[in-house]
Every structure is written in structure tokens, then in C-alpha cells.
Design a protein around this motif. Structure first.
Motif, short mmCIF file in Angstrom:
data_model
loop_
_atom_site.label_atom_id
_atom_site.label_comp_id
_atom_site.label_asym_id
_atom_site.label_seq_id
_atom_site.Cartn_x
_atom_site.Cartn_y
_atom_site.Cartn_z
N ALA A 269 0.86 -1.18 0.00
CA ALA A 269 0.00 0.00 0.00
C ALA A 269 0.90 1.24 0.00
O ALA A 269 1.71 1.42 0.90
N VAL A 270 0.76 2.09 -1.02
CA VAL A 270 1.59 3.28 -1.13
C VAL A 270 0.74 4.52 -0.89
O VAL A 270 -0.18 4.82 -1.66
N ALA A 271 1.04 5.23 0.18
CA ALA A 271 0.35 6.49 0.49
C ALA A 271 1.06 7.65 -0.19
O ALA A 271 2.29 7.66 -0.28
N LEU A 272 0.28 8.61 -0.66
CA LEU A 272 0.81 9.77 -1.37
C LEU A 272 0.24 11.04 -0.75
O LEU A 272 -0.63 11.70 -1.33
N ALA B 52 -4.13 -3.37 10.21
CA ALA B 52 -4.69 -4.56 9.58
C ALA B 52 -3.60 -5.53 9.12
O ALA B 52 -3.89 -6.68 8.76
N GLY B 53 -2.34 -5.05 9.10
CA GLY B 53 -1.23 -5.90 8.70
C GLY B 53 -0.68 -5.62 7.32
O GLY B 53 0.13 -6.41 6.80
N ALA B 54 -1.08 -4.50 6.70
CA ALA B 54 -0.58 -4.16 5.37
C ALA B 54 0.85 -3.64 5.45
O ALA B 54 1.30 -3.14 6.48
N CYS B 55 1.56 -3.75 4.34
CA CYS B 55 2.90 -3.17 4.19
C CYS B 55 2.72 -1.77 3.60
O CYS B 55 2.20 -1.63 2.49
N LEU B 56 3.12 -0.74 4.33
CA LEU B 56 2.89 0.65 3.93
C LEU B 56 4.18 1.32 3.49
O LEU B 56 5.16 1.34 4.22
N ALA B 57 4.16 1.88 2.28
CA ALA B 57 5.23 2.74 1.79
C ALA B 57 4.65 4.13 1.54
O ALA B 57 3.42 4.29 1.47
N ILE B 58 5.53 5.12 1.42
CA ILE B 58 5.09 6.50 1.18
C ILE B 58 5.90 7.08 0.03
O ILE B 58 7.14 6.97 0.03
N GLY B 59 5.24 7.68 -0.95
CA GLY B 59 5.90 8.34 -2.06
C GLY B 59 5.53 9.81 -2.12
O GLY B 59 4.56 10.24 -1.49
N SER B 60 6.28 10.58 -2.90
CA SER B 60 6.01 12.02 -3.00
C SER B 60 4.91 12.33 -4.00
O SER B 60 4.27 13.38 -3.91
N ASP B 61 4.70 11.46 -5.00
CA ASP B 61 3.76 11.72 -6.09
C ASP B 61 4.06 13.05 -6.80
O ASP B 61 3.16 13.68 -7.35
N TRP B 62 5.31 13.47 -6.81
CA TRP B 62 5.63 14.77 -7.42
C TRP B 62 5.10 14.81 -8.84
O TRP B 62 5.51 14.03 -9.71
N ASN B 63 4.15 15.70 -9.07
CA ASN B 63 3.57 15.90 -10.39
C ASN B 63 3.09 17.34 -10.48
O ASN B 63 2.94 18.02 -9.45
N THR C 63 4.32 5.83 13.95
CA THR C 63 5.54 5.91 14.73
C THR C 63 6.71 6.28 13.83
O THR C 63 6.64 6.14 12.59
N ASN C 64 7.82 6.72 14.42
CA ASN C 64 9.01 7.01 13.63
C ASN C 64 9.49 5.77 12.89
O ASN C 64 9.96 5.86 11.74
N ALA C 65 9.40 4.62 13.53
CA ALA C 65 9.83 3.39 12.87
C ALA C 65 8.96 3.10 11.65
O ALA C 65 9.46 2.74 10.58
N GLU C 66 7.65 3.28 11.79
CA GLU C 66 6.75 3.03 10.66
C GLU C 66 7.00 4.03 9.53
O GLU C 66 6.98 3.67 8.35
N THR D 248 12.02 3.72 3.21
CA THR D 248 13.25 2.99 2.91
C THR D 248 12.94 1.57 2.41
O THR D 248 12.60 1.40 1.24
N TYR D 249 13.02 0.56 3.28
CA TYR D 249 12.93 -0.79 2.76
C TYR D 249 11.53 -1.19 2.32
O TYR D 249 11.36 -2.03 1.43
N ARG D 250 10.49 -0.58 2.89
CA ARG D 250 9.15 -0.86 2.39
C ARG D 250 8.89 -0.16 1.05
O ARG D 250 8.16 -0.67 0.20
N ALA D 251 9.50 1.00 0.87
CA ALA D 251 9.43 1.66 -0.44
C ALA D 251 10.19 0.85 -1.49
O ALA D 251 9.78 0.78 -2.65
N ALA D 252 11.30 0.23 -1.07
CA ALA D 252 12.03 -0.66 -1.99
C ALA D 252 11.16 -1.83 -2.40
O ALA D 252 11.15 -2.23 -3.57
N LYS D 253 10.42 -2.38 -1.47
CA LYS D 253 9.52 -3.50 -1.77
C LYS D 253 8.45 -3.07 -2.78
O LYS D 253 8.05 -3.85 -3.65
N ALA D 254 8.00 -1.81 -2.68
CA ALA D 254 6.99 -1.31 -3.62
C ALA D 254 7.54 -1.23 -5.04
O ALA D 254 6.76 -1.17 -6.00
#
Length: 368
Positions: A246-249, A269-280, A303-306, A312-318
Motif C-alpha cells: 500500500a503506497v500512500a501519497l 490490519a497488517g498491510a505493508c505501507l510505503a510512502i511516495g512524494s507523487d511529485w507531479n 511511529t518514527n519506525a513506521e 526505505t525498505y518498504r518503499a524498496a519493496k513497492a
């Protein structure tokens, strides 16, 4: 003072360096921006002003704004200038400590123009230190100048564009905007299934304004489903029970003045969350990954860890990349140094604390 031992390839050979880090410094893995549209020309400042004054998306599009405005400007821009624009934006991201950047096409919307954009991304990648990961978003919207239906357009892309992407090795990722104003239903499923059958990784613009995209993403085994602002409990559970990231923007939510991706519920719920900039140029022109991510964290109680994992590594997974995003033996030596004795300052200052140095593949590529 502490020491960092890095091992990297240097002109085909192995080299080991011992780096001495002096003073109060925090070292973080290089951030990974897993969703951007930085290969474009033109501006949509007028759209932003009209939107804030109360105009709807459809009204702005009818007045000559919206995605088609950017398509027109990008088509009119020659490849050399587009390379310069893309490199300039990538360099601004590098200064934020971002060492891997996903870049979408999608502002060409015909075969030749999409190929032009993907070649621009490839050439930009050759000239800039961060890795640019190309994604084909030819299914961004039905182009106004296409003489046919959405089904006809998608069939043409699959028949003509997909083989060209393979032969030129321009991209191994296919994206699609699944929305009422873009593509939906059996047509987009057939398009994406064709891409998957040809060996492309899938990523989906899903659930931005209405739902259905995330369900298609999960059913087709997409690497990621991006946006998700409209996702309900049903979609959240569906994503959480899948391998789709799941990628939040959040910058898009800020730019459009709408609600954020339900990041807390997705994580719980147990999802893997990444965050992108969506720069457009339309919905997310700020181009500030850490700033938008920390605003999301405050709103969604991450949290800071989340938060740092999502960059980083969850964004890599995305991006289906397993060689970066964490500082351990055997991974790429992509990292940034921040001038602080407390890693929490990096999120606390919401992007105003910038790296003092950035390293890519074991080489220092930026020092401030």
C-alpha cells in the motif's frame, strides 16, 4: 567518532573503504521515492488557484487544465529539454537524501510520445547519481485526440507499445489509473493481464476518488496499489491479506485538499505501507517527500519506525527491489548523513533538517 566499512564495485573490481564519521551524525539508508511523475513540462499553477477558488476537477479540465494540459506541454517539449527538467527535479530529490526515484511516463499518451518520455527517463538516469526506475503509465487517461474507445486505446498500447518497451528495455513496470474519469472494468483488467503475461510488474493508481482499483491490484498480484485515499474497511482488509504494498501519497491529499490514505488502519490490519512524494504538476507539485510523509504521520499517528520504514525498505519493496533500503552487509551502500545526535530530529523538523552528505553505491555524491 565511528566508522563505516563499505564494499562496492569500482570499474568492475571490488574496493573496500573505511569511512570515519566524526561529530554528531545520524546515518540513514537512502530514502526511496517509489512514486513520482517528474518527467514533464509546463505548470498547472492555474489549476491549483481555480481548485482553491472552488472549481471542480471536471470544470478545470473542461477549461483546458488537468492532465491534458500537461500532456500538451510535454508533447511540445523536445527530448533534450525534458532530460534537463527531469535531471533538475531528480537532483532536488537527491538533496533530500533520496537515492532511488521511480519515474512514470503518462504525459505522452500515444506510442511515440510515451516512448520519447521513457527514453528521456533512461537518458536522465545515465546523467544523474540516483537510480531512476522507469514505469510506463500510458494508461493515464484516454487521450482527447485518440479516435476510438478506451478499449481500442488500451488494445493499441498492448499490441504496439508493450513489445517496443521490451525490445528497447525501457521499462519493466506497467501502471494504470483505475478511476471513473480514466480506465476501469474489463478493459483495464485485460490490459493489465496482458502486461503481466508478458512479464511486466504491475502497479496501480487505485482508490484515489472511488474504489475498485485496489481489488483489481490484489487480484492481479500487483506489486503496489498507490493512493488509496478512498479505501474502505473492505479494501483495507483485502490489501492487508495480500502481498501488494500500500503506497500512500500524502502530497496529493495536501494539493487537492482531500483526506489522507488511511495509513493507520492499513498498518493495524497488517498491510505493508510505503510512502511516495507523487511529485507531479497537478495534484502534488511540492516535491517534498519527507515533509509530506511527516504530515501524514502526524495526521495518521505513525511511529518514527513506521514512517522511516515506509521511506526505505518498504518503499524498496513497492519497487520490487531487494538490494537496498537497509544498512546491512550485502546491500547497496546508499545512505545519508544528518547533522544531529538524535535520529528523531529528522522527522521532528518535518523535512527542514536536510542531509549534510549523500552516498550512492558507496560513493559520496553530495556534500553540503
Amino acid at each position: 567518532m565511528w566508522q563505516l566499512l563499505i564494499n562496492y564495485n569500482n570499474n568492475g573490481g571490488q574496493q573496500v573503504d573505511l569511512i570515519h564519521i566524526e561529530g554528531d551524525q545520524v546515518v540513514l539508508p537512502g530514502f526511496i521515492d517509489c512514486h513520482t511523475h517528474i518527467a514533464f513540462a509546463g505548470s498547472r499553477a492555474n489549476d491549483f488557484a481555480l481548485r482553491n477558488a472552488g472549481s471542480s476537477y471536471l470544470e478545470i479540465a473542461a477549461a483546458g487544465g488537468g492532465i491534458w494540459s500537461t500532456v500538451s506541454h510535454t508533447r511540445d517539449c523536445d527530448a533534450r529539454e525534458l532530460v534537463g527538467l527531469t535531471i533538475g527535479r531528480a537532483h532536488l530529490l537527491l538533496k533530500q537524501g533520496i537515492t532511488t526515484i521511480e519515474v512514470k511516463s503518462g504525459y505522452g499518451l500515444d506510442v511515440e510520445q510515451e516512448l520519447k518520455l521513457l527514453r528521456v527517463i533512461r537518458e536522465s538516469d545515465r546523467q544523474i547519481q540516483p537510480d531512476l526506475i522507469p514505469t510506463c503509465l500510458a494508461a493515464h487517461m484516454l487521450p482527447r485526440d485518440f479516435n476510438g474507445s478506451a478499449k481500442d486505446y488500451l488494445h493499441m498500447l498492448a499490441e504496439v507499445l508493450f513489445p517496443a518497451l521490451k525490445s528497447e528495455r525501457l521499462s519493466n513496470r506497467i501502471d494504470a489509473f483505475i478511476e471513473k474519469a480514466a480506465f476501469q472494468g474489463e478493459d483495464i483488467v485485460a490490459y493489465l493481464q496482458r502486461a503481466k503475461n508478458m512479464g511486466f510488474d504491475l502497479t496501480i493508481h487505485a482508490d484515489q476518488f472511488t474504489t475498485s482499483g485496489s481489488q483489481i491490484a490484489v487480484e492481479l498480484g500487483a506489486i503496489s496499489a498507490d493512493h488509496l485515499e478512498a479505501s474502505t474497511a473492505f479494501e483495507i482488509e483485502l490489501i492487508a491479506q495480500s502481498d501488494t504494498v500500500a503506497v500512500a501519497l500524502p502530497a496529493a491529499s495536501i494539493g487537492l485538499g482531500c483526506g489522507f490514505t488511511p495509513a493507520r488502519k492499513l498498518l493495524d490490519a497488517g498491510a505493508c505501507l510505503a510512502i511516495g512524494s507523487d511529485w507531479n504538476p497537478g495534484s502534488a507539485p511540492m516535491g517534498q517527500l519527507l515533509t509530506s510523509a511527516t504530515i501524514l504521520a502526524a495526521a495518521e499517528k505513525l511511529t518514527n519506525a513506521e514512517l522511516l520504514a515506509a521511506l526505505t525498505y518498504r518503499a524498496a519493496k513497492a519497487l520490487n527491489l531487494s538490494d537496498r533500503g537497509i544498512l546491512v552487509k550485502g546491500m547497496r551502500a546508499d545512505f545519508s548523513l544528518f547533522n544531529t545526535d538524535n535520529y528523531q530530529d529528522i522527522t521532528y523538523y518535518q523535512g527542514s533538517l536536510q542531509p549534510t552528505a549523500v552516498w550512492k553505491n558507496g560513493m559520496e555524491v553530495l556534500s553540503i
